[in-house]
Write an enzyme that holds these catalytic residues in place. Structure first.
Site, mmCIF file in Angstrom:
data_model
loop_
_atom_site.group_PDB
_atom_site.id
_atom_site.type_symbol
_atom_site.label_atom_id
_atom_site.label_comp_id
_atom_site.label_asym_id
_atom_site.label_seq_id
_atom_site.Cartn_x
_atom_site.Cartn_y
_atom_site.Cartn_z
ATOM 1 N N SER A 1 -0.279 5.616 -2.675
ATOM 2 C CA SER A 1 -0.519 4.407 -2.295
ATOM 3 C C SER A 1 -1.022 5.378 -0.924
ATOM 4 O O SER A 1 -2.419 5.412 -0.969
ATOM 5 C CB SER A 1 -0.551 3.221 -1.778
ATOM 6 O OG SER A 1 1.067 3.591 -0.922
ATOM 7 N N HIS B 1 -2.155 -0.440 -6.850
ATOM 8 C CA HIS B 1 -3.533 0.288 -6.815
ATOM 9 C C HIS B 1 -4.488 1.222 -7.867
ATOM 10 O O HIS B 1 -5.300 1.546 -7.955
ATOM 11 C CB HIS B 1 -3.120 2.099 -6.297
ATOM 12 C CG HIS B 1 -3.079 1.302 -4.179
ATOM 13 N ND1 HIS B 1 -3.880 1.105 -2.981
ATOM 14 C CD2 HIS B 1 -1.828 0.831 -3.673
ATOM 15 C CE1 HIS B 1 -3.690 0.137 -2.325
ATOM 16 N NE2 HIS B 1 -1.819 0.193 -2.270
ATOM 17 N N LYS C 1 -5.001 -6.792 -4.102
ATOM 18 C CA LYS C 1 -5.915 -5.252 -3.523
ATOM 19 C C LYS C 1 -7.481 -5.945 -4.407
ATOM 20 O O LYS C 1 -8.523 -6.311 -3.948
ATOM 21 C CB LYS C 1 -5.173 -4.604 -3.537
ATOM 22 C CG LYS C 1 -4.125 -3.850 -2.522
ATOM 23 C CD LYS C 1 -3.256 -2.851 -3.574
ATOM 24 C CE LYS C 1 -2.280 -2.820 -2.093
ATOM 25 N NZ LYS C 1 -1.227 -3.737 -1.819
#
Length: 396
Positions: free
Chosen positions: A184, A212, A243
């Site tokens: 990240s 991610h 996310k």
């Protein structure tokens, strides 16, 4: 004697934060999290959210959330194991397992909960956890909750990983290798094919936190495992629903055996109320949208490439990023904080990341590019980067 209720020991620690320059007040977002936002009363270009695909305020997700509330109410009213397991939760797990091309998917209330609950449930005394040194804080905390022994290998260093596996194979019953899929802070991708080969060679299990990578890598955003074609060879794949998916929650994708065991031993699920119906309805819609079209993932990648190329031409250091996460590495901590503040003054919100989140001397601002940004917004942001970079002598 002072009053114990004054919490003076905490007041002293807060003063220390102020002296170190790391004390902060939370920015206040007045409206939806999107490409341009109203922050502390000012309209600014947002380069700090994890809302990769622009789903957080998407009309289809909002409609699905409202419909779920109408049918199921605002809360589930219990933990899943008592009477909080609704048909909409079961539907989400079916949709997720199909999307991830795995036998099963087990949902948690957050990605952090996933790591805190899963790692301790699948390891015990007599096992060994082997973790990349740059793994997310939730992995570190999940590992601490386990009774297994722990070893750390240098970031993406396959030689050191193999050495640890070789030296310890005969000492432990089970070994579990844990890595982020996409890291990240730097935006680099784990060497997953090599990790899986080593795991199979030394009969270890593999655990990938794809927070991610979900919605960003692989076919239609299926993640890092799909990106490398490793289906069936990664034992535990963690995904987040907050996310790219734009809502809240997390899940573990894997085998039916994994699902059955976590259903009995995942403490955050056993002892905390299940995801609210609105969130679940919106997530199901988001997965449907990803299955229908690759337009969202293609747009985020096109935007990321466009932005990176423009920053690179100006002479900014974007490190070793291989994904839409674009760090602009400044080095000095105080200068990174100042750079972020000056960008905000000009109309670009991008948060500074400094020690201890990243190693000392590698302070940066971390730009998060989304599918929602327009080229015009990215051009404006780049121009502001240029102005501030020149004024601060970052561009030489």
């Amino acid at each position: 004697m002072g009053n114990v209720h004054e919490l003076n020991y905490l007041k002293e620690k807060i003063e220390d934060l102020k002296k170190e320059g790391t004390y902060r007040k939370l920015p206040v977002l007045e409206g939806a999290n999107q490409a341009e936002i109203l922050l502390n009363g000012r309209k600014v270009i947002n380069l700090s959210s994890n809302n990769y695909l622009g789903f957080a305020n998407h009309p289809r997700l909002k409609k699905a959330a409202i419909e779920a509330v109408e049918k199921y109410g605002v809360g589930s009213g219990a933990v899943r194991t008592i009477v909080g397991n609704m048909s909409i939760h079961e539907e989400l797990e079916r949709v997720l397992s199909e999307f991830k091309k795995e036998e099963a998917a087990f949902i948690y209330q957050s990605g952090f909960n996933c790591n805190a609950g899963t790692i301790q449930a699948i390891t015990e005394a007599g096992d060994l956890i082997i973790s990349d040194e740059l793994n997310h804080a939730s992995i570190i905390d999940g590992t601490r909750l386990s009774r297994a022994d722990k070893k750390i290998f240098k970031h993406s260093d396959m030689d050191e990983l193999e050495q640890i596996l070789k030296e310890n194979r005969d000492k432990y019953r089970n070994m579990l290798i844990i890595t982020d899929g996409v890291f990240s802070m730097d935006g680099d991708i784990a060497k997953l094919p090599e990790i899986v080969e080593l795991a199979e060679k030394y009969e270890a299990m593999t655990y990938v936190d794809d927070a991610h990578g979900s919605g960003v890598l692989g076919e239609n955003g299926r993640g890092t495992v799909d990106h490398f074609g490793l289906h069936g060879r990664v034992d535990f794949t963690i995904g987040t629903l907050s996310k790219a998916i734009g809502v809240v929650g997390g899940y573990v994708a894997g085998s039916n055996t994994m699902y059955e065991w976590l259903n009995h031993r995942a403490r955050p699920v056993l002892f905390s109320t299940s995801l609210p119906p609105a969130a679940v309805g919106a997530i199901i819609e988001a997965i449907k949208m990803l299955k229908e079209s690759s337009e969202y993932t293609e747009k985020v990648w096109n935007n990321a490439r466009y932005f990176k190329e423009k920053l690179g031409k100006l002479g900014f250091n974007t490190g070793k990023s291989e994904t839409p996460i674009t760090p602009v590495i400044i080095g000095d901590e105080a200068k990174s904080m100042e750079f972020s503040k000056n960008l905000l003054d000009r109309g670009v919100f991008v948060s500074a990341i400094v020690f201890p989140t990243v190693p000392r001397g590698t302070g940066r601002v971390r730009c998060m590019i989304t599918a929602e940004h327009t080229e015009e917004q990215l051009d404006r942001a780049v121009e502001i980067f240029r102005q501030v970079g020149e004024e601060m002598n970052i561009l030489g």
